[in-house]
Design a protein around this motif. Structure first.
Motif, PDB file in Angstrom:
ATOM      1  N   ASN A   1       0.802  -1.217   0.000  1.00 12.91           N
ATOM      2  CA  ASN A   1       0.000   0.000   0.000  1.00 12.91           C
ATOM      3  C   ASN A   1       0.836   1.268   0.000  1.00 12.91           C
ATOM      4  OD1 ASN A   1      -2.494  -1.312   0.003  1.00 12.91           O
ATOM      5  ND2 ASN A   1      -2.372  -1.623   2.210  1.00 12.91           N
ATOM      6  N   TYR A   2       2.140   1.148   0.131  1.00 15.47           N
ATOM      7  CA  TYR A   2       3.006   2.320   0.146  1.00 15.47           C
ATOM      8  C   TYR A   2       3.552   2.583  -1.251  1.00 15.47           C
ATOM      9  CZ  TYR A   2       3.502   3.407   5.135  1.00 15.47           C
ATOM     10  OH  TYR A   2       3.290   3.823   6.414  1.00 15.47           O
ATOM     11  N   GLY A   3       3.420   3.819  -1.691  1.00 11.31           N
ATOM     12  CA  GLY A   3       4.013   4.250  -2.936  1.00 11.31           C
ATOM     13  C   GLY A   3       5.367   4.874  -2.662  1.00 11.31           C
ATOM     14  N   TYR A   4       5.930   5.502  -3.687  1.00 12.03           N
ATOM     15  CA  TYR A   4       7.282   6.034  -3.520  1.00 12.03           C
ATOM     16  C   TYR A   4       7.337   7.169  -2.522  1.00 12.03           C
ATOM     17  CZ  TYR A   4       6.427  10.157  -6.481  1.00 12.03           C
ATOM     18  OH  TYR A   4       5.966  11.339  -6.982  1.00 12.03           O
ATOM     19  N   ARG A   5       6.260   7.939  -2.384  1.00 13.90           N
ATOM     20  CA  ARG A   5       6.290   9.059  -1.444  1.00 13.90           C
ATOM     21  C   ARG A   5       6.358   8.564  -0.001  1.00 13.90           C
ATOM     22  NH1 ARG A   5       2.304  11.131  -5.288  1.00 13.90           N
ATOM     23  NH2 ARG A   5       3.265  12.845  -6.430  1.00 13.90           N
ATOM     24  N   ARG A   6       5.515   7.585   0.326  1.00 13.80           N
ATOM     25  CA  ARG A   6       5.521   7.041   1.682  1.00 13.80           C
ATOM     26  C   ARG A   6       6.795   6.262   1.965  1.00 13.80           C
ATOM     27  NH1 ARG A   6      -0.521   4.643   2.732  1.00 13.80           N
ATOM     28  NH2 ARG A   6      -1.541   6.605   3.239  1.00 13.80           N
ATOM     29  N   ILE A   7       7.288   5.558   0.972  1.00 17.86           N
ATOM     30  CA  ILE A   7       8.542   4.823   1.147  1.00 17.86           C
ATOM     31  C   ILE A   7       9.679   5.796   1.410  1.00 17.86           C
ATOM     32  CG2 ILE A   7      10.269   3.412  -0.027  1.00 17.86           C
ATOM     33  CD1 ILE A   7       7.944   1.928  -1.370  1.00 17.86           C
ATOM     34  N   GLN A   8       9.692   6.900   0.674  1.00 19.34           N
ATOM     35  CA  GLN A   8      10.735   7.905   0.862  1.00 19.34           C
ATOM     36  C   GLN A   8      10.650   8.501   2.265  1.00 19.34           C
ATOM     37  OE1 GLN A   8      10.566  11.138  -1.919  1.00 19.34           O
ATOM     38  NE2 GLN A   8      12.660  11.749  -1.531  1.00 19.34           N
ATOM     39  N   LEU A   9       9.438   8.758   2.760  1.00 21.70           N
ATOM     40  CA  LEU A   9       9.278   9.289   4.117  1.00 21.70           C
ATOM     41  C   LEU A   9       9.686   8.262   5.176  1.00 21.70           C
ATOM     42  CD1 LEU A   9       5.903  11.218   3.770  1.00 21.70           C
ATOM     43  CD2 LEU A   9       8.186  12.185   4.096  1.00 21.70           C
ATOM     44  N   ALA A  10       9.378   7.000   4.945  1.00 23.57           N
ATOM     45  CA  ALA A  10       9.767   5.953   5.887  1.00 23.57           C
ATOM     46  C   ALA A  10      11.286   5.825   5.953  1.00 23.57           C
ATOM     47  CB  ALA A  10       9.131   4.630   5.491  1.00 23.57           C
ATOM     48  N   LEU A  11      11.940   5.916   4.808  1.00 20.44           N
ATOM     49  CA  LEU A  11      13.405   5.863   4.795  1.00 20.44           C
ATOM     50  C   LEU A  11      13.999   7.082   5.492  1.00 20.44           C
ATOM     51  CD1 LEU A  11      14.029   4.588   1.161  1.00 20.44           C
ATOM     52  CD2 LEU A  11      14.489   3.347   3.270  1.00 20.44           C
ATOM     53  N   LYS A  12      13.383   8.240   5.274  1.00 19.21           N
ATOM     54  CA  LYS A  12      13.872   9.462   5.908  1.00 19.21           C
ATOM     55  C   LYS A  12      13.737   9.363   7.429  1.00 19.21           C
ATOM     56  CE  LYS A  12      13.746  14.418   5.295  1.00 19.21           C
ATOM     57  NZ  LYS A  12      13.110  15.541   4.578  1.00 19.21           N
TER      58      LYS A  12
ATOM     59  N   ILE B   1      17.747   7.737   6.438  1.00 17.52           N
ATOM     60  CA  ILE B   1      18.306   7.467   5.121  1.00 17.52           C
ATOM     61  C   ILE B   1      17.698   8.462   4.137  1.00 17.52           C
ATOM     62  CG2 ILE B   1      18.587   5.766   3.287  1.00 17.52           C
ATOM     63  CD1 ILE B   1      18.016   3.628   5.485  1.00 17.52           C
ATOM     64  N   ASN B   2      18.517   9.356   3.618  1.00 23.28           N
ATOM     65  CA  ASN B   2      18.043  10.364   2.682  1.00 23.28           C
ATOM     66  C   ASN B   2      18.231   9.837   1.257  1.00 23.28           C
ATOM     67  OD1 ASN B   2      16.884  12.740   2.043  1.00 23.28           O
ATOM     68  ND2 ASN B   2      18.659  14.022   2.530  1.00 23.28           N
ATOM     69  N   VAL B   3      17.112   9.665   0.539  1.00 25.43           N
ATOM     70  CA  VAL B   3      17.138   9.049  -0.781  1.00 25.43           C
ATOM     71  C   VAL B   3      16.384   9.926  -1.771  1.00 25.43           C
ATOM     72  CG1 VAL B   3      16.477   7.003  -2.101  1.00 25.43           C
ATOM     73  CG2 VAL B   3      17.168   6.768   0.257  1.00 25.43           C
ATOM     74  N   ASN B   4      16.916  10.013  -2.968  1.00 21.34           N
ATOM     75  CA  ASN B   4      16.240  10.712  -4.044  1.00 21.34           C
ATOM     76  C   ASN B   4      14.995   9.935  -4.427  1.00 21.34           C
ATOM     77  OD1 ASN B   4      15.485  11.747  -6.588  1.00 21.34           O
ATOM     78  ND2 ASN B   4      17.592  12.293  -7.070  1.00 21.34           N
ATOM     79  N   GLN B   5      13.920  10.627  -4.833  1.00 17.25           N
ATOM     80  CA  GLN B   5      12.672   9.939  -5.170  1.00 17.25           C
ATOM     81  C   GLN B   5      12.830   9.013  -6.371  1.00 17.25           C
ATOM     82  OE1 GLN B   5      10.040  13.204  -6.014  1.00 17.25           O
ATOM     83  NE2 GLN B   5      10.114  12.817  -8.195  1.00 17.25           N
ATOM     84  N   LYS B   6      13.809   9.253  -7.227  1.00 17.05           N
ATOM     85  CA  LYS B   6      14.023   8.385  -8.370  1.00 17.05           C
ATOM     86  C   LYS B   6      14.462   6.993  -7.934  1.00 17.05           C
ATOM     87  CE  LYS B   6      15.240  12.189 -11.388  1.00 17.05           C
ATOM     88  NZ  LYS B   6      16.300  12.825 -12.133  1.00 17.05           N
ATOM     89  N   LYS B   7      15.183   6.915  -6.835  1.00 20.13           N
ATOM     90  CA  LYS B   7      15.621   5.612  -6.320  1.00 20.13           C
ATOM     91  C   LYS B   7      14.503   4.906  -5.587  1.00 20.13           C
ATOM     92  CE  LYS B   7      20.436   6.080  -6.332  1.00 20.13           C
ATOM     93  NZ  LYS B   7      21.302   5.132  -6.893  1.00 20.13           N
ATOM     94  N   SER B   8      13.628   5.676  -4.942  1.00 20.74           N
ATOM     95  CA  SER B   8      12.554   5.055  -4.166  1.00 20.74           C
ATOM     96  C   SER B   8      11.303   4.801  -4.999  1.00 20.74           C
ATOM     97  CB  SER B   8      12.202   5.922  -2.961  1.00 20.74           C
ATOM     98  OG  SER B   8      11.736   7.183  -3.363  1.00 20.74           O
TER      99      SER B   8
END
Length: 57
Positions: free
Chosen positions: A30-41, A45-52
C-alpha cells in the motif's frame, strides 16, 4: 557487448533495495514512492525519489 560486463558488476544499491522492499512488504503493497521515501527518511536514510520510485511488488 558492454551490457554483458554490466551484468557481472555488483549492485551498489542492493542494501537500499532490500530496505525499500521490506517497507513495501510490511505495508502489504500500500506504500508508494512518497511514503517509502518518508519511511526511509524517518530511519535517517536520505534518498532521491528516483531511487525510491522503482517498481516493487
Amino acid at each position: 557487448m558492454y551490457w554483458q560486463k554490466r551484468l557481472e558488476q555488483k549492485n551498489p544499491n542492493a542494501s537500499l533495495e532490500k530496505k525499500i522492499q521490506k517497507i513495501f512488504d510490511e505495508h502489504h503493497g500500500n506504500y508508494g514512492y512518497r511514503r517509502i521515501q518518508l519511511a526511509l527518511k524517518a530511519q535517517g536514510i536520505n534518498v532521491n525519489q528516483k531511487k525510491s520510485s522503482t517498481n516493487y511488488g
